[in-house]
Design a protein around this motif. Structure first.
Motif, mmCIF file in Angstrom:
data_model
loop_
_atom_site.group_PDB
_atom_site.id
_atom_site.type_symbol
_atom_site.label_atom_id
_atom_site.label_comp_id
_atom_site.label_asym_id
_atom_site.label_seq_id
_atom_site.Cartn_x
_atom_site.Cartn_y
_atom_site.Cartn_z
ATOM 1 N N LYS B 179 48.110 39.354 33.191
ATOM 2 C CA LYS B 179 47.686 39.211 34.597
ATOM 3 C C LYS B 179 48.878 39.549 35.483
ATOM 4 O O LYS B 179 49.938 38.919 35.371
ATOM 5 N N HIS B 181 50.267 40.092 39.401
ATOM 6 C CA HIS B 181 50.115 40.039 40.863
ATOM 7 C C HIS B 181 51.424 40.564 41.454
ATOM 8 O O HIS B 181 52.454 39.900 41.387
ATOM 9 N N LEU B 205 41.465 43.277 28.622
ATOM 10 C CA LEU B 205 41.038 42.338 29.676
ATOM 11 C C LEU B 205 42.120 42.120 30.735
ATOM 12 O O LEU B 205 42.113 41.111 31.450
ATOM 13 N N ASP B 206 43.047 43.025 30.844
ATOM 14 C CA ASP B 206 44.131 42.886 31.834
ATOM 15 C C ASP B 206 43.562 42.775 33.253
ATOM 16 O O ASP B 206 42.525 43.370 33.574
ATOM 17 N N GLN B 207 44.286 42.041 34.070
ATOM 18 C CA GLN B 207 43.893 41.902 35.484
ATOM 19 C C GLN B 207 45.089 42.262 36.360
ATOM 20 O O GLN B 207 46.198 41.769 36.128
ATOM 21 N N SER B 235 39.384 46.311 31.941
ATOM 22 C CA SER B 235 40.403 45.813 32.875
ATOM 23 C C SER B 235 39.889 45.777 34.313
ATOM 24 O O SER B 235 38.994 46.524 34.687
ATOM 25 N N LYS B 236 40.492 44.876 35.075
ATOM 26 C CA LYS B 236 40.127 44.734 36.497
ATOM 27 C C LYS B 236 41.358 45.062 37.333
ATOM 28 O O LYS B 236 42.442 44.506 37.078
ATOM 29 N N VAL B 237 41.174 45.885 38.314
ATOM 30 C CA VAL B 237 42.316 46.277 39.152
ATOM 31 C C VAL B 237 41.917 46.248 40.618
ATOM 32 O O VAL B 237 40.868 46.774 40.995
ATOM 33 N N ARG B 238 42.738 45.618 41.418
ATOM 34 C CA ARG B 238 42.550 45.632 42.880
ATOM 35 C C ARG B 238 43.856 46.129 43.498
ATOM 36 O O ARG B 238 44.929 45.618 43.155
ATOM 37 N N ASP B 266 36.703 47.697 36.165
ATOM 38 C CA ASP B 266 36.305 47.200 37.494
ATOM 39 C C ASP B 266 37.507 47.460 38.411
ATOM 40 O O ASP B 266 38.521 46.768 38.340
#
Lengths: 246, 319
Positions: B179, B181, B205-207, B235-238, B266
């Motif tokens: 994860k 940030h 499943l990385d975020q 993986s989820k990326v914002r 995502d």
């Protein structure tokens, strides 16, 4: 003898024929020119032969040495010796010229070969081998890198879509040398061009009009026909009945 | 440089991990290279040079270090910072206060190496002040374990004074992310320049949450914030990139490129541009999607499979 053959090939999009009733033969060791006005279907023909997505024939067959390659992927066609020089080669962020030429190390070539090929297309190895194949290269530089890449592949069939576009007129001899190099190494060149100097290198030519082969034969005759009639044609890509009866 | 046997062992472990990740650990032992080596909450290596002072201090679960580059100091060799954690579980806090004196020029090469962790949180805060006409380049590369269990919170807040330059590159592409940030912001005074860049490869499943922000306060301040992410699998990326044009003729550009591969990825990006001065100019570009089809087909026409071509394109994008 190697042979690339297009057997009654059609390419239809919606209700429109992009390519219609294409029958063509490309023999090994020869240079072929594909002529035609803008929109005649020259690049579509190149993409169709290479198997580019969206250019799958609606009917007809493509045969290579008697083998039907119509449904083969781009990769499989490339592995059989076909390759394509794009009219406007795409850019790649973060890849150096050397990485691009060797496909990330996939092609095993010596330093000497890379230097030779870069020099051959008019790029100084010292200045270019570590430059990125990105937007900082000019159109002409990018085209030269692509030509170098084609040479390193040593293709059996090289389809060159306007190899001279973006290249200054003083460097046309380089293009001629590239074509000559491919043929001397046993390859066949199918060159799409608007430039007479390049077309004259070919032995045979096809003239496309509105997606159909209007006429074919010796390059001298086809070039003359193109210059006499296509340059000032009042119904570009809509050939008259008289022309269709050639 | 290394005071105890335990620390020497720890140093050897870090060195091994660092070299495994492709780093050159010989720099840590070179007296002519300024360096700071942190393992867990301990400083296990420290070397200053003329013009560079490093003041480390142990804090709970970590280390705080003040790094001062004196005025008019030009350092040719990069300052090496290695932050590591050799246990399997834990928390590490790192706070860097970096002061670059006027007219100075310095380059940092930082590596964060957590190769064996299973449950681990790394919180990093960098407070950077770059003096007038000074230049600072900070390259921060991370190597995590392949468990995907690292939680990484990294914050950079920089102020760049008149005519100063700040280049910050964050890279996490060689191992799982876990994860992440990342929050990097820079405030630019008159004629100051900044380039913020982040390159991340997220898989399984990385975020990932990335925010890069340019505050173009001074007249003719300019900056670019660019993010390149490859998102694979689930993986989820914002990504949120922001630029605020305050100064006369200030210019900012934000760029986000996200390559996706995997049915369950995502990914999103939000550009935020705000002009508070009619003379300021802000631009942005963003793309999300699969690898460019023309690039793919160009490489496939040379004999690469789609997988090989994708791999090469991604390698170029994120190194």
């Amino acid at each position: 003898m190697w042979l690339l053959l297009l057997d009654n090939v059609n390419l239809v999009r919606g209700n429109k024929y992009i390519l219609k009733d294409i029958n063509a033969v490309f023999e090994t060791g020869k240079i072929y020119a594909i002529l035609g006005t803008n929109g005649a279907g020259k690049s579509s023909l190149a993409y169709l032969i290479m198997g580019i997505n969206g250019y799958e024939p609606s009917s007809g067959r493509i045969l290579l040495d008697g083998e039907d390659i119509t449904n083969l992927s781009i990769t499989d066609r490339a592995k059989k010796g076909l390759t394509l020089l794009w009219q406007e080669p795409v850019r790649f962020q973060g890849l150096t010229v050397e990485q691009y030429l060797t496909l990330g190390g996939k092609i095993k070539v010596s330093n000497h070969q890379i230097e030779f090929i870069l020099n051959f297309v008019g790029l100084s190895p010292n200045l270019y081998r570590h430059r990125m194949v990105d937007g900082l290269l000019s159109g002409g530089e990018r085209k030269r890198v692509e030509l170098a890449s084609i040479l390193l592949l040593n293709p059996r069939y090289a389809i060159l879509d306007e190899p001279d576009s973006g290249i200054d007129i003083m460097s046309l001899s380089m293009i001629e040398n590239v074509i000559d190099y491919i043929v001397k190494h046993g390859g066949t060149v199918i060159v799409i061009t608007h430039r007479e100097e390049i077309a004259k290198l070919s032995q045979e030519a096809y003239l496309l009009c509105n997606g159909s082969i209007l006429t074919q034969g010796s390059s001298d005759r086809i070039i003359k026909y193109y210059k006499d009639r296509c340059d000032e044609c009042s119904h570009v890509n809509l050939p008259s009945l008289e022309e269709m009866r050639i | 440089m290394i005071s105890t046997i335990d620390q020497r062992k720890e140093f050897e472990l870090l060195k091994r991990a660092y070299e495994k990740a492709g780093g050159d650990a010989s720099k840590f032992l070179n007296k002519r290279v300024a360096s700071l080596i942190i393992s867990g909450d301990k400083v296990i290596g420290l070397n200053g040079l003329t013009g560079i002072q490093i003041f480390p201090q142990q804090i709970q679960d970590g280390v705080r270090a003040r790094i001062v580059v004196e005025k008019n100091t030009i350092i040719q060799t990069p300052i090496h910072i290695c932050t590591g954690f050799v246990e399997k579980r834990g928390l590490q806090k790192v706070i860097f206060e970096i002061e670059i004196g006027d007219n100075s020029q310095v380059r940092f090469v930082a590596h964060c190496t957590f190769p064996w962790v299973e449950e681990f949180t790394h919180s990093a805060l960098a407070l950077v002040h770059i003096g007038k006409n000074a230049k600072m380049y900070y390259s921060d590369e991370h190597y995590h374990s392949d468990t995907g269990s690292v939680i990484l919170n990294t914050t950079t807040k920089a102020v760049v004074e008149e005519n100063g330059l700040f280049v910050n590159n964050f890279v996490l592409t060689k191992t799982r992310v876990g994860k992440l940030h990342l929050d990097a912001s820079v405030e630019l005074r008159e004629n100051a320049i900044a380039e913020l860049s982040a390159k991340v490869k997220a898989s399984k499943l990385d975020q990932v949450l990335i925010r890069e922000k340019l505050d173009l306060i001074g007249n003719r301040a300019s900056g670019i914030a660019k993010t390149t992410v490859v998102a694979l699998d689930q993986s989820k990326v914002r990504v949120v990139n922001e630029a605020y044009g305050v100064g006369d003729y200030s210019k900012g550009h934000i760029k986000c490129e996200e390559i996706t591969k995997g049915e369950a990825v995502d990914v999103s990006t939000v550009p935020v541009l705000k002009v508070m001065n009619e003379l300021a100019e802000l631009t942005h570009e963003a793309s999300i999607g699969r690898v460019n089809a023309n690039q793919l087909q160009t490489l496939m026409a040379k004999g690469l499979t789609e997988e090989e071509a994708t791999e090469l394109i991604i390698k170029g994008l994120i190194g």
